[in-house]
Design a protein around this motif. Sequence first.
Motif: not given
Lengths: 356, 501
Positions: A156-157, A159-160, A163-164, A273
Amino acid sequence: MIRPVLVRREVPVRGGQPLAFAVGLLVALLLGAVLLLVAGDSPMEVYRRMLSASFGDLEAFSVTLNRAIPLALAGLAVAIAATMGLWNIGAEGQILFGATTAAGIAQIGEGWSGPVLILAMIVGGSIGGALWALGPAAAKAYIGVNEIITTLMLNEIAVRLIRYLINGPWKDPEGYGFVQAPALPEQSFLPNLFQRTHIGLLIAIAVLAVIGLMVSRSSWGYELRVAGSSGATAAYAGISLKRKILTVLVLSGAVAGLAGGIELTGNATRLTETVSNGYGFAGIIVAALALMRPSGVAAVAVLFGAVQVGGQSIKAIGVSDAVSTVLQALILFGVIAAGVLIVYRIEMAEPKVRST
Amino acid sequence: MDAAPLAVELKGIWKRFPGVVANAGTELTVKRGSIHAVLGENGAGKSTLMNVLAGVYRPEEGEVRLFGERVVFANPADALAAGVGMVHQEFRLVPTFTVAENVVLGAADRVLNMGAVERRVAELAGQFSLDVDPQRHIWQLSMGERQRVEILKALWRDAEILILDEPTAVLTPNEADELGLVIRRMANDGRSVIFISHKLHEVKQYCDEATVLRGGKTVAASMPVADLTPQQLAELMVGEATEAALRPEPRQAGEQLLSVQNLCALNNRSLEALSNISLSVHAGEIVGIAGVAGNGQRELSDVIAGLRESTSGTVTLFGEDITTATPRQRFRAGLSYIPEDRVGVGLAPQLSVTDNAILRSYREHTRGPLIAVDRAKAFCADVVDSFKVRTGSLDQRIAGLSGGNLQRLLVGRELTAEPSVIVASQPTRGLDVQGVKAIQELLIDARNEGLGVLMISEDLDELLAISDRIIVMHEGQIAAEYEGADADRSAIGLAMAGESP
């Protein structure tokens, strides 16, 4: 009341696993057909289209092979960790971070020549995947933190993080307001081997062969199998469990990260992502169906590649590509269930008096 | 309540397992309101008998009576409903639940009012001086506190008969004394407590009556503890010598090979397991370590083999300090180890016969980075032939081998390395008669060839049969030492039970 019970066979059925695979596949297709019928579609038509889209001609097959590359690498990543009894559920995140690293290298090396840039991106992807696995590996080796949880959470990290990056530092200045990463330089695209299969196929085959040989035949792989069988036995034989956990999880991450680098250079035009496309999770199924053996991973990966490619093709006749996901799951269940019958047989028995 | 019937009567209980008769017509009677010790060596049938009473096993023959009435239990829940509660050696608690939650688990009202439950648990605990906070989580508690929770669970379910299976094994001496007070209160309350132990001083201190089992039979029933000396109890426990020894010819022991000086080590619960152990093994002798399970033998062999760190003291081999050497270095230096847990430590159960045969030497059977399969197989075939391991194929998983063949493979592998010292922990446990004999003969042969053998066993007969010297361990210390020839069974039995002879 008579009820069926499972009784262990004295000798498992000969040629067990391929047989289980065939039976499981057949059962999955039959169950899938029932689902399609209920949904009002023609199973024959759907399966025919899926087959022709994935194996129909050389071009179709080349697309299937392209899919099989990341599936095989992700499956291999899961399988090598599992040889030692470790669960790398984080191949997805390692693929993503591997792709992110490769994309970063592409930004630095915009002016480099094609072969240099591609090599740097693929190696970089592998290093990125290894780094993404390093935290869980160290935590497991030195303080015993469950690697299933840590590798899973890092997905999950990853993916984030992408995105960032896409929204911030790496936002494409020429994106006309679209939030996206900048396009990869043209020379970073992997050349094709034949039809639509890129040369990532050769890399995947080489990696599978080398690591497969290492696991099954080298003394390093032997130590891995001893540790997977019993940690206490490994300690008795003088094998350092800490070092083994560390190296195997990092190698697992490197293999998954390699898939990220290859996907980015082979199939993407820019970092997104969704570049991992669930391959990291599908890799767990691939590895499980290959009984965690690197030697079986390639065959299962081609089958799953075909199911995924076939799944996309049936959207044209108005059938959801979710069919493909359902089929993948049914195959897993079918093969595992058939695998049980290799070792056990069903008997009808009188209820036993409870004695324990 | 003078005319009250006996709380427990077990009559003629038979229970067999594949290859073993655990209970052969065992008898046990326990009075109401008394603390009754059940004594016996490992394998005497104590645990099986208690599991019959607690509804875990069904006896093949015999009957169970509670308060004069015949009962048949289908499962532990039946036994609990009839008033029999058991506290097992391994606690059955949910670590993330609180004390109160664990106590009422499975026995709660449909609607839980935790506040009220906690108050009632605290009340019950207070009634029997069980010092434990109902609101704390199990993972926060010491072993002694967890045991109190197990006792509370039984009391909450109105157990009239409480079985404690070696309850002091996990306790510090202070905690054991507190437990003694708790069970005395329970007895005064009219309940019956069955206390399983090997430790004679505890039996003398806490119990009213004692029943002694040996080989699945009752050899002494319901004897008042006050009238017995520890000496008598020890003799009842260990019995008479059963068969002629295959004692090897006595011979002069050679040079000192292995020496342990002032060794201290902790067990897995960080309690002291070894305190100041000093011993030595010479060429051409078998040194037997006797003792009841859990008195530091396992830790001693693990420390010598390098699988457990010592907290102080030294281990030397051929005069060289190997205290901090790795297991591999020790093996290379000539120290072979047959661990107590064969399949979990000495062998890798999921691997093939060949893979297990090369566990110590795989680095020598290589060609570049790869293992030379042909050489590994040749080595394995050699071990299998020399030590008569019966196996179908060298590629088959060892999981299919019998216990005797597994041990031959393990001992064979360790001896093939031509060590100078062998540490063998329970090398014959669980083997059939032929297997026991074969392994004992291998060890005696090794000794006759000039190796030093350190053999740990819970079977006193075995040690008396093959040892040149016997060292008795009790609570992590050396309680006594005897020359094999003049070792006296009852003196050893007494030392094993923690009484000075």
